[in-house]
Write an enzyme that holds these catalytic residues in place. Structure first.
Site, short mmCIF file in Angstrom:
data_model
loop_
_atom_site.label_atom_id
_atom_site.label_comp_id
_atom_site.label_asym_id
_atom_site.label_seq_id
_atom_site.Cartn_x
_atom_site.Cartn_y
_atom_site.Cartn_z
N THR A 1 40.47 44.01 53.39
CA THR A 1 40.74 44.87 52.25
C THR A 1 40.16 46.25 52.47
O THR A 1 38.99 46.38 52.81
CB THR A 1 40.10 44.27 50.98
OG1 THR A 1 40.70 43.00 50.74
CG2 THR A 1 40.32 45.17 49.77
N ARG B 1 49.40 33.67 44.83
CA ARG B 1 48.00 33.89 44.45
C ARG B 1 47.73 35.39 44.38
O ARG B 1 48.07 36.13 45.29
CB ARG B 1 47.08 33.21 45.46
CG ARG B 1 45.58 33.45 45.22
CD ARG B 1 45.06 34.64 46.02
NE ARG B 1 43.61 34.73 46.04
CZ ARG B 1 42.94 35.75 46.55
NH1 ARG B 1 43.59 36.76 47.08
NH2 ARG B 1 41.62 35.77 46.54
N VAL B 2 47.12 35.82 43.30
CA VAL B 2 46.73 37.22 43.16
C VAL B 2 45.21 37.29 43.19
O VAL B 2 44.54 36.55 42.46
CB VAL B 2 47.28 37.81 41.84
CG1 VAL B 2 46.74 39.20 41.59
CG2 VAL B 2 48.81 37.82 41.87
N GLY B 3 44.69 38.16 44.03
CA GLY B 3 43.24 38.28 44.13
C GLY B 3 42.68 39.32 43.19
O GLY B 3 43.33 39.76 42.24
N THR C 1 35.24 43.91 48.02
CA THR C 1 35.96 43.18 49.05
C THR C 1 35.28 41.83 49.23
O THR C 1 34.09 41.69 48.96
CB THR C 1 36.01 43.97 50.38
OG1 THR C 1 36.72 43.18 51.35
CG2 THR C 1 34.64 44.30 50.91
C1 SD4 Z 1 41.19 38.93 48.02
N1 SD4 Z 1 39.38 40.48 47.90
O1 SD4 Z 1 42.40 38.84 48.07
C2 SD4 Z 1 40.52 40.10 48.68
C3 SD4 Z 1 40.22 39.73 50.08
C4 SD4 Z 1 39.22 40.59 50.77
O2 SD4 Z 1 38.02 41.11 52.59
O3 SD4 Z 1 38.68 41.52 50.27
N2 SD4 Z 1 38.89 40.32 51.97
O4 SD4 Z 1 40.48 38.08 47.48
#
Ligand code: SD4
Length: 308
Positions: A172, A200-202, A223
């Protein structure tokens, strides 16, 4: 590096910094640094902090670094679904796209949602449809079923190589920019956690989750494992902690301590935060040592925040 030494305030020697120089840019991970430098040049060319965030993140999205954008890690069915959001301090404006497929620059689509629609967030097929209507660069996604088949073969081995949340799976770019006139903008773009379920939404496209900007106070970004961020409105809280007077570093540490206090002791939370305030202080913290990139005129470096 494009410059000299950073000056730390007396009480922030080891874990944060402060500068009078503008623009001040901070982003997640070492791969954010070239994006920061693009953002710096964008402001120096007379453009806005919003333009800088978009340009900096587009640079990382297009880098093919297998972490962000279409080259990012595929989901459990073998294809990339991307999340992004953007916020601009003046007017408290925001735009966001979630689980968008086959679009090269989700950050620009998020900006277009903000600027051209009455909405804040578009998701899935609707987000792709909007991006295509607006003429954004795209790739054909009709090959998806083939990819699913190939992916299934590899899946088991890949999982054992790099479990979700491990350093290899970080993907990210979150970037915060403080401009010469005190304007704050931020953006976030990701392929999300590797092996996530389709749909899936993060945290990354969620305002107050992966990103939050308050033009009166500061901005924060995240992140890591999104589920451990979005359940706590973590970046919103960091900005609120800064409003109460905490430094960016202390605000990032405080939300990690708060989240840890609610979770089982041995759980690998794998969360990391960056923050800047209106005064030009910046900081970061993670549940592990957290490399992040800081750039301002005369300085561009990867710094490492201590683990909380
Ligand atoms: C997520 N926060 O989709 C993101 C993944 C991420 O480093 O940041 N990875 O959950």
């Amino acid at each position: 590096m494009i410059g000299s030494q950073i000056t730390f305030a007396e009480d922030e020697k080891s874990d944060g910094g402060r500068t009078e120089k503008r623009p001040l840019i901070i982003s997640t991970w070492p791969f954010g640094k070239p994006g920061n430098e693009v953002a710096l040049k964008t402001v120096e060319a007379g453009k806005s902090t919003l333009d800088a965030v978009e340009a900096g993140i587009r640079h990382v999205e297009a880098s093919g670094n297998q972490t962000v954008g279409l080259s990012g890690k595929p989901n459990a069915a073998g294809f990339a679904q991307l999340d992004a959001c953007i916020m601009h301090g003046p007017g408290h404006k925001a735009g966001s796209v979630a689980a968008i497929e086959g679009i090269k620059h989700p950050i620009s689509v998020a900006r277009r949602v903000m600027e051209k629609t009455p909405h804040v967030m578009l998701a899935g097929d609707g987000a792709r449809w909007f991006a295509l209507q607006e003429g954004f660069e795209s790739i054909d996604i009709s090959e998806r079923p083939k990819k699913v088949k190939a992916w299934k073969k590899e899946q088991k081995q890949r999982r054992s190589e790099a479990p979700a949340g491990s350093a290899e799976n970080h993907d990210t770019i979150t970037m915060l920019v403080l401009g010469p006139d005190g304007t704050l903008s931020g953006g976030c773009s990701t392929s999300g956690l590797a092996d996530k379920l389709p749909g899936r939404v993060g945290d990354s496209p969620i305002l107050g989750g992966g990103l939050y900007v308050d033009n009166k106070v500061g901005a924060a970004g995240a992140t890591g494992i999104g589920e451990n961020v979005m359940r706590y409105c973590a970046t919103f809280m960091i900005v609120e902690f800064m409003r109460q007077g905490l430094s960016p570093t202390d605000a990032c540490k405080k939300i990690i301590e708060r989240i840890k206090s609610y979770e089982p002791e041995n759980k690998n939370l794998a969360i990391n935060f960056i923050a800047i305030d209106k005064q030009g202080r910046f900081g970061a913290a993670g549940t592990d040592k957290f490399p992040h990139s800081v750039t301002y005129p005369g300085f561009s470096e990867v710094l490492t925040a201590d683990a909380v």
